[in-house]
Each structure stands twice: as structure tokens, then as C-alpha cells.
Design a protein around this motif. Structure first.
Motif, PDB file in Angstrom:
ATOM      1  N   PHE A  97       0.867  -1.207   0.007  1.00 34.50           N
ATOM      2  CA  PHE A  97      -0.075   0.132   0.123  1.00 34.50           C
ATOM      3  C   PHE A  97       0.871   1.330  -0.081  1.00 34.50           C
ATOM      4  CE2 PHE A  97      -2.591  -3.332   1.900  1.00 34.50           C
ATOM      5  CZ  PHE A  97      -3.719  -3.267   1.296  1.00 34.50           C
ATOM      6  N   SER A  98       0.617   2.034  -0.936  1.00 32.25           N
ATOM      7  CA  SER A  98       1.154   3.349  -0.976  1.00 32.25           C
ATOM      8  C   SER A  98       0.152   4.421  -0.793  1.00 32.25           C
ATOM      9  CB  SER A  98       1.835   3.642  -2.365  1.00 32.25           C
ATOM     10  OG  SER A  98       2.956   2.591  -2.721  1.00 32.25           O
ATOM     11  N   PHE A  99       0.561   5.302  -0.095  1.00 33.43           N
ATOM     12  CA  PHE A  99      -0.346   6.538   0.515  1.00 33.43           C
ATOM     13  C   PHE A  99      -0.111   7.747  -0.214  1.00 33.43           C
ATOM     14  CE2 PHE A  99      -0.932   3.031   3.510  1.00 33.43           C
ATOM     15  CZ  PHE A  99      -2.187   3.156   3.922  1.00 33.43           C
ATOM     16  N   SER A 100      -1.311   8.524  -0.480  1.00 33.69           N
ATOM     17  CA  SER A 100      -1.116   9.756  -0.942  1.00 33.69           C
ATOM     18  C   SER A 100      -1.107  10.752   0.061  1.00 33.69           C
ATOM     19  CB  SER A 100      -2.294   9.941  -2.160  1.00 33.69           C
ATOM     20  OG  SER A 100      -3.739   9.847  -1.237  1.00 33.69           O
ATOM     21  N   GLY A 101      -0.953  12.153  -0.281  1.00 33.43           N
ATOM     22  CA  GLY A 101      -0.951  12.843   0.755  1.00 33.43           C
ATOM     23  C   GLY A 101      -2.339  13.146   1.643  1.00 33.43           C
ATOM     24  N   ASN A 102      -3.424  12.873   1.069  1.00 33.20           N
ATOM     25  CA  ASN A 102      -4.763  12.904   1.518  1.00 33.20           C
ATOM     26  C   ASN A 102      -4.978  11.456   2.119  1.00 33.20           C
ATOM     27  OD1 ASN A 102      -5.375  10.925  -0.582  1.00 33.20           O
ATOM     28  ND2 ASN A 102      -6.718  12.626  -1.655  1.00 33.20           N
ATOM     29  N   GLY A 103      -4.183  10.672   2.234  1.00 32.62           N
ATOM     30  CA  GLY A 103      -4.532   9.195   2.951  1.00 32.62           C
ATOM     31  C   GLY A 103      -5.010   8.147   2.177  1.00 32.62           C
ATOM     32  N   GLU A 104      -5.144   8.390   0.765  1.00 33.78           N
ATOM     33  CA  GLU A 104      -5.722   7.272  -0.147  1.00 33.78           C
ATOM     34  C   GLU A 104      -4.773   6.457  -0.250  1.00 33.78           C
ATOM     35  OE1 GLU A 104      -7.548   6.717  -4.683  1.00 33.78           O
ATOM     36  OE2 GLU A 104      -6.869   8.865  -3.831  1.00 33.78           O
ATOM     37  N   ALA A 105      -5.262   5.255  -0.343  1.00 30.21           N
ATOM     38  CA  ALA A 105      -3.968   3.871  -0.164  1.00 30.21           C
ATOM     39  C   ALA A 105      -4.320   3.372  -1.778  1.00 30.21           C
ATOM     40  CB  ALA A 105      -4.636   2.860   0.471  1.00 30.21           C
ATOM     41  N   ILE A 106      -3.105   3.207  -2.398  1.00 34.83           N
ATOM     42  CA  ILE A 106      -3.114   2.522  -3.568  1.00 34.83           C
ATOM     43  C   ILE A 106      -2.332   1.183  -3.581  1.00 34.83           C
ATOM     44  CG2 ILE A 106      -1.807   2.866  -6.001  1.00 34.83           C
ATOM     45  CD1 ILE A 106      -1.865   5.862  -5.407  1.00 34.83           C
ATOM     46  N   LEU A 107      -2.891   0.201  -3.945  1.00 38.38           N
ATOM     47  CA  LEU A 107      -2.477  -1.280  -3.925  1.00 38.38           C
ATOM     48  C   LEU A 107      -1.955  -1.838  -5.024  1.00 38.38           C
ATOM     49  CD1 LEU A 107      -2.793  -4.187  -2.282  1.00 38.38           C
ATOM     50  CD2 LEU A 107      -5.056  -4.214  -3.004  1.00 38.38           C
ATOM     51  N   SER A 108      -0.782  -2.628  -4.765  1.00 41.34           N
ATOM     52  CA  SER A 108      -0.365  -3.299  -5.690  1.00 41.34           C
ATOM     53  C   SER A 108       0.111  -4.811  -4.961  1.00 41.34           C
ATOM     54  CB  SER A 108       1.019  -2.928  -6.081  1.00 41.34           C
ATOM     55  OG  SER A 108       1.593  -3.716  -7.335  1.00 41.34           O
ATOM     56  N   SER A 109       0.061  -5.901  -5.550  1.00 42.31           N
ATOM     57  CA  SER A 109       0.009  -7.067  -4.868  1.00 42.31           C
ATOM     58  C   SER A 109       1.103  -8.218  -5.792  1.00 42.31           C
ATOM     59  CB  SER A 109      -1.325  -7.845  -4.666  1.00 42.31           C
ATOM     60  OG  SER A 109      -2.196  -7.034  -4.026  1.00 42.31           O
ATOM     61  N   ALA A 110       1.467  -9.187  -4.951  1.00 38.99           N
ATOM     62  CA  ALA A 110       2.099 -10.071  -5.873  1.00 38.99           C
ATOM     63  C   ALA A 110       2.202 -11.441  -4.823  1.00 38.99           C
ATOM     64  CB  ALA A 110       3.786  -9.802  -5.766  1.00 38.99           C
ATOM     65  N   LEU A 111       2.050 -12.609  -5.500  1.00 43.26           N
ATOM     66  CA  LEU A 111       2.065 -13.726  -4.929  1.00 43.26           C
ATOM     67  C   LEU A 111       3.284 -14.447  -4.555  1.00 43.26           C
ATOM     68  CD1 LEU A 111      -0.530 -15.411  -7.533  1.00 43.26           C
ATOM     69  CD2 LEU A 111      -1.007 -14.471  -5.320  1.00 43.26           C
ATOM     70  N   PHE A 112       3.118 -15.323  -3.404  1.00 45.03           N
ATOM     71  CA  PHE A 112       4.333 -16.144  -2.768  1.00 45.03           C
ATOM     72  C   PHE A 112       4.509 -17.345  -4.072  1.00 45.03           C
ATOM     73  CE2 PHE A 112       4.079 -16.168   2.029  1.00 45.03           C
ATOM     74  CZ  PHE A 112       3.956 -14.741   2.002  1.00 45.03           C
ATOM     75  N   SER A 113       5.581 -18.053  -4.097  1.00 49.46           N
ATOM     76  CA  SER A 113       5.463 -19.311  -4.546  1.00 49.46           C
ATOM     77  C   SER A 113       4.181 -20.400  -4.381  1.00 49.46           C
ATOM     78  CB  SER A 113       6.702 -20.004  -3.948  1.00 49.46           C
ATOM     79  OG  SER A 113       8.152 -19.536  -4.611  1.00 49.46           O
ATOM     80  N   THR A 114       4.125 -21.071  -5.299  1.00 45.25           N
ATOM     81  CA  THR A 114       2.918 -22.031  -5.366  1.00 45.25           C
ATOM     82  C   THR A 114       3.282 -22.865  -4.522  1.00 45.25           C
ATOM     83  OG1 THR A 114       2.251 -21.164  -7.725  1.00 45.25           O
ATOM     84  CG2 THR A 114       1.402 -23.433  -6.985  1.00 45.25           C
ATOM     85  N   GLY A 115       2.121 -23.634  -3.404  1.00 47.12           N
ATOM     86  CA  GLY A 115       2.679 -24.652  -2.739  1.00 47.12           C
ATOM     87  C   GLY A 115       3.240 -24.454  -1.389  1.00 47.12           C
ATOM     88  N   VAL A 116       3.602 -23.107  -1.129  1.00 41.51           N
ATOM     89  CA  VAL A 116       4.091 -22.896   0.123  1.00 41.51           C
ATOM     90  C   VAL A 116       3.070 -23.319   1.257  1.00 41.51           C
ATOM     91  CG1 VAL A 116       4.477 -20.808   1.834  1.00 41.51           C
ATOM     92  CG2 VAL A 116       5.481 -20.899  -0.428  1.00 41.51           C
ATOM     93  N   ARG A 117       3.622 -23.836   2.411  1.00 39.73           N
ATOM     94  CA  ARG A 117       2.772 -24.449   3.299  1.00 39.73           C
ATOM     95  C   ARG A 117       2.830 -23.556   4.883  1.00 39.73           C
ATOM     96  NH1 ARG A 117       3.699 -30.955   3.482  1.00 39.73           N
ATOM     97  NH2 ARG A 117       2.833 -31.263   1.368  1.00 39.73           N
TER      98      ARG A 117
END
Length: 444
Positions: free
Chosen positions: A197-217
Motif C-alpha cells: 500500500f502506497s499512500f497519497s497525501g490525503n491518506g488514499e491507499a494505492i494497492l499493488s500485490s504479488a503472490l508467494f511461490s505456489t505450494g507454500v505451506r
């Protein structure tokens, strides 16, 4: 001479005054502990009033900030704000915020809690306003946590973000001067994901996501480091299958989070290995390396041994070998391998006298199966360990009181300027102890 006499008379006069009690300070006062500042006594009285009203302390149970009362200068005005972590008579969690004006504290905000406990807290300026936000991970149930970000501007406690997460950390991932929030979500059935989450000056959150390796326990360890170009990277090390470990490297590129080590076809990072050694700055170059075991040439005892090649990553995800080591986990040491020791390396263990264990490093000839021993490293724990550390050309590597580590050179070239030659000083410089931190789970 006269000045010296006057100085001596003056010193004697002071001593006599002290002995006679005319100095004005009681002897017990000279030994008394310093009293807390008045403002902190006044702050404590405010918290005591909450306790008298039925509250009890409920400190965060994890993270870096675990005190029941925490003093943090959130707005950089050189005056600490105070945060008291409490549970009221109805078992509701609450965070009382106290601000000081002219040295006098008053309660400015109460944040009502969620769940059964506070998992961890953090303070970070996410919006770039100059005032740090309060980040609280509320323990809702077994394995379920709710992360809330509260704005402290104007001491209003406005909630900027609420998200489920297993763990979280903060870091300036894109080296822009603004801190990002990294919320890590994991479920054994559904896998893992990192939300940035990156936040702008007014507190708005911008989301970017990435996955773990497949099959992690399960998640084993989380840490922040840098790549070779000083690019920040989030390392998440996880159990893949029984006896297998995988490390995912997350970086930010132009505001987008990316799993740098993940293979796009298999979904698994190229750090998958059958070992329990975590990534570490093994060669003290301020960059974290990823270990990859390499099987060694076997000897007649049939035991399986492996060296470890440690890889560094660049911002493109290209890995290069930095250094190789041999780890003796059972005896708690490892050895940085010189270039001349790596080729056709073979290792065997030997049990000597009581309280003595040896690891013999050898060079193997694949054509003839000839084994040439070149170095022995001893772990000595017996009562006569100090005597045995000096036997037959041995030299001391480390003295850990109840355990001594010693070595003996079995063969080295005596040819002038031979690059394969080595000395006792080379062995000492390359010998290190394994600390328990590497072998256990760590978070943040």
C-alpha cells in the motif's frame, strides 16, 4: 607554591563541611536514585486513573514495540506522545493517547480495540505529512489478524485502512522518500500474497500485490534487505514441503510489487532447496545471499555431505554466485571455502577420543577415486579439551568456554607463490560460528 596551599586549604574546608553536616545535603541523598521528571509522574497519574477505573495493561505481544506504555515523538516537535495499551473491565482493548502541552499531559484520543489482544504495533509516516501514523495489528482469533492504520494528524485517529493480514512491515520500497506498507496474507489452502500500500497525501491507499511461490505451506521468516544495486527487497522464507525451503524476493518497480525470484511457468521461486539454512549476509558485504546446497563427492563411509553456494540477486532477478561454504550444523560452525578448496571437495566425519569430533576436508580425484585430506576441524568438549586443542600441530580457532574449535593442516602446497597454498591464518579468517537466529523462525 602559595596558590597550591590556597587550593589545598579550600579542598580541606569542603571536606570538613561535608563531614560536619554543614554542606546542606544528607548522606543518604547522595546515594538516592534520580527521580522521574515531573511531567512523567503526571502522565503516570493519568494512566493510574484508568487502572483504578478497572483497566489493566495489555501490551502488544509481538513486534518491536512491546511495552505497555510507549513514548514516541510522532510529529517531530521534540516532545514525546504517550500510548498506553489497556484492557478495560469488560475485556475490551483500548489505546489511550496522551499529548503534552507546556509539559502537562492530557488524554487526547482513545482508540477502541478489536479482538482478544494486540499482536503488534508500528509507527510510520505513510502519507508524507510529517506525522507518523499508528499501525495496529489486532488479534481477532486463532491465526486471524486485522491490521488498522490510524491517522494521528490533529489527533483525530481517523482510520485510513483496514485489511486482513498475517504479518506486516514498512519500508521505502521504491527509495522515493515515502514509506510503503507491506501486508502479508497467508493461508495454507489458498497460498500467500503480499499487498503493498502506497499512500497519497490525503491518506488514499494505492494497492499493488504479488503472490508467494505456489505450494507454500507456512511462513518461516520475514526480513527486509537490499539487492546489489541497493534496491530494497522483502525476503519471505517459507516451508514448501517436508524438508524443503523456498525464498520469495519481492521488489517494487515503478510502483508495482513483483516477486523477483518466481518462475512464471511453475509459479515457484528458483530458490527452492532441500535444506533448513536461511538467507543471510554470509560474506559481510551488506547484501543478503540465498543458499543453494551442492552435493559433494562421496567417500567410502557412504555419508551424504553438501557445500552451499550463496547467490546474490540483482534488480533484474539475475543471480550470481558470491561465495561457497561448508556448514556443520550439528557442531555449530561453518567455513568459507577458498577457491582452491571448492573443486572436487569431499568431506567425512570422524569420532576421536571422548569429547572430540572431527570433520576432514579432502580433495577427490574423480578418475582414480583417490582422496587427499587437506584440513581437519575439531570440535572439543571433553575435560581435557584445552590440551587436545594443541595436539600434533593443531591450532585454536575459537574458544567458547565449554567448547573449543581447533584445526590442523593435513596438506598444503609448499611451492613458492602457489595460489592453492593456505596457512593457519587463512583457516582462522574463514571459520565462523552458526548462530541460532539462522536456524529458527523469525518474523520482522
Amino acid at each position: 607554591m602559595r596558590r597550591k596551599k590556597q587550593l589545598l586549604v579550600g579542598v580541606l574546608a569542603v571536606i570538613l563541611l561535608m563531614l560536619s553536616g554543614c554542606f546542606g545535603v544528607a548522606l543518604e541523598e547522595l546515594y538516592s536514585l534520580p527521580e522521574p521528571a515531573v511531567e512523567y509522574l503526571q502522565l503516570q497519574s493519568l494512566i493510574d486513573a484508568e487502572i483504578a477505573g478497572g483497566c489493566e495493561y495489555a501490551a502488544p505481544i509481538g513486534g518491536s514495540y512491546r511495552q505497555s506504555v510507549q513514548l514516541i515523538d510522532l510529529d517531530n516537535d521534540d516532545t514525546d506522545e504517550a500510548f498506553a495499551f489497556l484492557r478495560d473491565a469488560d475485556q475490551n482493548l483500548r489505546i489511550c493517547v496522551y499529548c503534552a502541552t507546556d509539559g502537562v499531559y492530557s488524554q487526547t484520543l482513545v482508540i477502541e480495540g478489536h479482538g482478544t489482544s494486540i499482536s503488534s504495533v508500528e509507527y510510520a509516516d505513510l502519507t508524507g505529512s510529517g506525522v507518523s501514523e499508528l499501525l495496529v495489528s489486532w488479534q481477532i482469533g486463532s491465526g486471524l489478524r486485522m491490521l488498522c492504520v490510524y491517522s494521528m494528524e490533529g489527533w483525530g485517529g481517523n482510520q485510513l485502512l483496514t485489511v486482513d493480514c498475517t504479518e506486516f512491515t514498512v519500508c521505502d520500497m521504491d527509495v522515493s522518500g515515502n514509506v510503503e506498507l507491506l501486508a502479508i496474507r497467508f493461508d495454507a489452502a489458498e497460498g500467500g500474497v503480499v499487498d503493498m500500500f502506497s499512500f497519497s497525501g490525503n491518506g488514499e491507499a494505492i494497492l499493488s500485490s504479488a503472490l508467494f511461490s505456489t505450494g507454500v505451506r507456512s511462513i518461516e521468516r520475514i526480513r527486509i534487505g537490499t539487492l546489489a544495486e541497493d534496491m530494497p527487497v522483502l525476503y519471505i522464507e517459507s516451508k514448501y514441503e517436508e524438508g524443503w525451503l523456498v525464498t520469495d524476493l519481492f521488489v517494487s518497480r515503478r510502483g508495482r510489487l513483483k516477486n523477483l525470484s518466481q518462475d512464471m511457468n511453475s509459479g515457484i521461486s528458483n530458490t527452492l532447496r532441500r535444506d533448513n539454512i536461511y538467507c543471510f549476509d554470509v560474506d559481510d558485504d551488506n547484501y543478503i545471499e540465498i543458499p543453494v546446497p551442492v552435493s559433494l563427492y562421496p567417500q567410502s563411509d557412504g555419508a551424504s555431505h553438501a557445500a552451499i553456494t550463496w547467490y546474490g540477486y540483482d534488480s533484474a532477478g539475475i543471480r550470481t554466485p558470491d561465495v561457497s561454504t561448508y556448514h556443520n550444523q550439528s557442531d555449530g560452525w561453518y567455513l568459507l571455502l577458498k577457491e582452491s578448496w571448492r573443486e572436487n571437495l569431499s568431506v567425512r566425519r570422524e569420532e576421536g577420543a571422548s569429547g572430540e569430533r572431527a570433520v576432514i576436508l579432502s580433495t577427490a580425484d574423480p578418475q582414480t577415486d583417490e582422496i587427499r585430506d587437506f584440513l581437519a576441524i575439531y570440535t572439543l568438549t571433553g575435560e581435557n579439551r584445552r590440551e587436545r586443542a594443541q595436539l600434533h600441530g593443531r591450532f585454536l580457532l575459537r574458544d567458547e568456554s565449554t567448547t573449543l574449535y581447533a584445526a590442523k593442516i593435513l596438506y598444503t602446497s609448499d611451492a613458492p607463490n602457489d595460489p592453492n597454498a593456505f596457512t593457519a591464518e587463512d583457516v582462522k579468517a574463514n571459520f565462523r560460528l552458526i548462530y541460532s537466529e539462522w536456524m529458527t523462525s523469525l518474523t520482522n
